[in-house]
Design a protein around this motif. Structure first.
Motif, PDB file in Angstrom:
ATOM      1  N   ASN A 273       0.810  -1.218   0.000  1.00  0.00           N
ATOM      2  CA  ASN A 273       0.000   0.000   0.000  1.00  0.00           C
ATOM      3  C   ASN A 273       0.845   1.272   0.000  1.00  0.00           C
ATOM      4  O   ASN A 273       0.514   2.230  -0.701  1.00  0.00           O
ATOM      5  CB  ASN A 273      -0.939  -0.004   1.203  1.00  0.00           C
ATOM      6  CG  ASN A 273      -2.094  -0.965   1.033  1.00  0.00           C
ATOM      7  OD1 ASN A 273      -3.095  -0.641   0.424  1.00  0.00           O
ATOM      8  ND2 ASN A 273      -1.951  -2.177   1.563  1.00  0.00           N
ATOM      9  N   ALA A 274       1.945   1.292   0.760  1.00  0.00           N
ATOM     10  CA  ALA A 274       2.782   2.492   0.812  1.00  0.00           C
ATOM     11  C   ALA A 274       3.441   2.754  -0.530  1.00  0.00           C
ATOM     12  O   ALA A 274       3.476   3.893  -1.010  1.00  0.00           O
ATOM     13  CB  ALA A 274       3.834   2.349   1.909  1.00  0.00           C
TER      14      ALA A 274
ATOM     15  N   THR B  35       5.080  -1.033   3.328  1.00  0.00           N
ATOM     16  CA  THR B  35       3.992  -0.764   4.268  1.00  0.00           C
ATOM     17  C   THR B  35       4.214  -1.497   5.582  1.00  0.00           C
ATOM     18  O   THR B  35       4.227  -0.889   6.656  1.00  0.00           O
ATOM     19  CB  THR B  35       2.641  -1.213   3.668  1.00  0.00           C
ATOM     20  OG1 THR B  35       2.493  -0.643   2.371  1.00  0.00           O
ATOM     21  CG2 THR B  35       1.490  -0.770   4.554  1.00  0.00           C
TER      22      THR B  35
ATOM     23  N   ILE C 128      -3.411   4.643   4.672  1.00  0.00           N
ATOM     24  CA  ILE C 128      -1.962   4.748   4.540  1.00  0.00           C
ATOM     25  C   ILE C 128      -1.561   6.211   4.378  1.00  0.00           C
ATOM     26  O   ILE C 128      -0.557   6.666   4.946  1.00  0.00           O
ATOM     27  CB  ILE C 128      -1.475   3.918   3.337  1.00  0.00           C
ATOM     28  CG1 ILE C 128      -1.992   2.476   3.438  1.00  0.00           C
ATOM     29  CG2 ILE C 128       0.048   3.930   3.251  1.00  0.00           C
ATOM     30  CD1 ILE C 128      -1.635   1.765   4.719  1.00  0.00           C
TER      31      ILE C 128
END
Length: 328
Positions: free
Chosen positions: A90-91, A152, A285
């Protein structure tokens, strides 16, 4: 005779033009699928190549897997259009969306029914570190296996939920040594008692338990994060719509019924297929990343009070915009 030569010349020119057009059309279908470096390239290729082969066969596209030594390599490759599709955390997906003209279009599903995964802090079962309290008693005496800066579960989530909540920044002044590496390398370092503690995630632990139960017994989990949304798939926004639709159709339907396809997905990292998604899954996030920026600014002694207040106000405005209800 001249007429014949002229006709032959025209035909030859037409053939060259047609061949060039054909080559151009073929190149339009040539894509690179970037896969973040959670493990070594050899391991990732072994896991993903059967899936890539099915992707090519079922869509008629020509997709090649692209591996880099770190997450930023995939992000930058997508930014310069060397990669058109990517499997991200996600990051790193947030970076690909913000910097690389990307958009989230799918997310992975897990065979065990989970809707996400969790970050963990681990140690060897024989380590002197027995509990989380032991970590924070004297962190300057510990070697920390840390994740990629764009990971993430390896850095962003533990940095926020574990260390920032205890006002402990992760750097060489707060720990004896900080060793950024891949999930696989950090996991092996813990198994072999080469680091005191390391970040990782529940997916990697599940894979280790399934494939190497003897090694899994060497791991002690000290901390587990809240649930992280499952890993997203990102495509470049400027892909032809026909290509985008081929990708959506393939990912959304893959491994739904075919036992062979299900095994391929399970062998990657315990996956069961994919579901539709969008940039909205990156919202939590983004909130964590902004909060971390705010903490760094608040602790920056080189800033004047006015600059600090101004920068914090700007971040608060961004956080407020993320928290605002969507307009109908």
């Amino acid at each position: 005779m001249k007429l014949i030569r002229a006709l032959l010349s025209c035909c030859a020119a037409g053939a060259v033009a047609f061949a060039a057009l054909g080559a151009s059309a073929a190149r339009a279908d040539d894509l690179s699928f970037g896969i973040i470096s959670t493990d070594s390239s050899a391991v990732l290729k072994q896991r993903w190549q059967p899936f890539i082969d099915d992707l090519n066969r079922q869509t008629g596209l020509h997709v090649n897997a692209f591996f880099a030594t770190d997450y930023s390599g995939i992000i930058e490759a997508m930014r310069f259009n060397k990669v058109q599709i990517g499997y991200f955390g996600n990051a790193s997906a947030m970076e690909a969306v913000d910097r690389s003209n990307g958009e989230v279009f799918a997310k992975v599903l897990y065979a065990n029914g989970d809707t996400g995964y969790k970050s963990v802090l681990i140690t060897n079962v024989n380590s002197r570190v027995k509990t989380l309290d032991d970590v924070f008693k004297n962190p300057k005496d510990l070697t920390l296996g840390w994740g990629d800066p764009n990971s993430t579960s390896g850095s962003l989530v533990p940095g926020y939920y574990l260390f920032a909540q205890r006002n402990l920044p992760v750097n060489a002044t707060t720990f004896k040594t900080v060793l950024p590496s891949s999930h696989e390398a950090n996991l092996l370092a813990v198994v072999n008692n080469k680091v005191d503690i390391a970040t990782n995630n529940t997916m990697e632990l599940a894979t280790l338990a399934r494939k190497h139960p003897d090694r899994f017994k060497e791991v002690r989990v000290l901390w587990t994060s809240p649930l992280i949304p499952s890993d997203p798939l990102v495509m470049r926004k400027d892909l032809p719509e026909a290509t985008k639709q081929k990708l959506r159709d393939f990912f959304y339907h893959y491994a739904k019924t075919d036992p062979r396809e299900k095994k391929i997905m399970a062998d990657i990292t315990g996956y069961a297929g994919f579901a539709p998604s969008s940039d909205e899954q990156l919202l939590p996030i983004r909130q964590i990343a902004l909060f971390q920026q705010k903490q760094k600014i608040a602790a920056d002694t080189h800033l004047s009070d006015d600059d600090r207040k101004s920068q914090i106000a700007a971040i608060d405005a961004k956080i407020g915009a993320l928290n605002a209800p969507a307009k109908p």
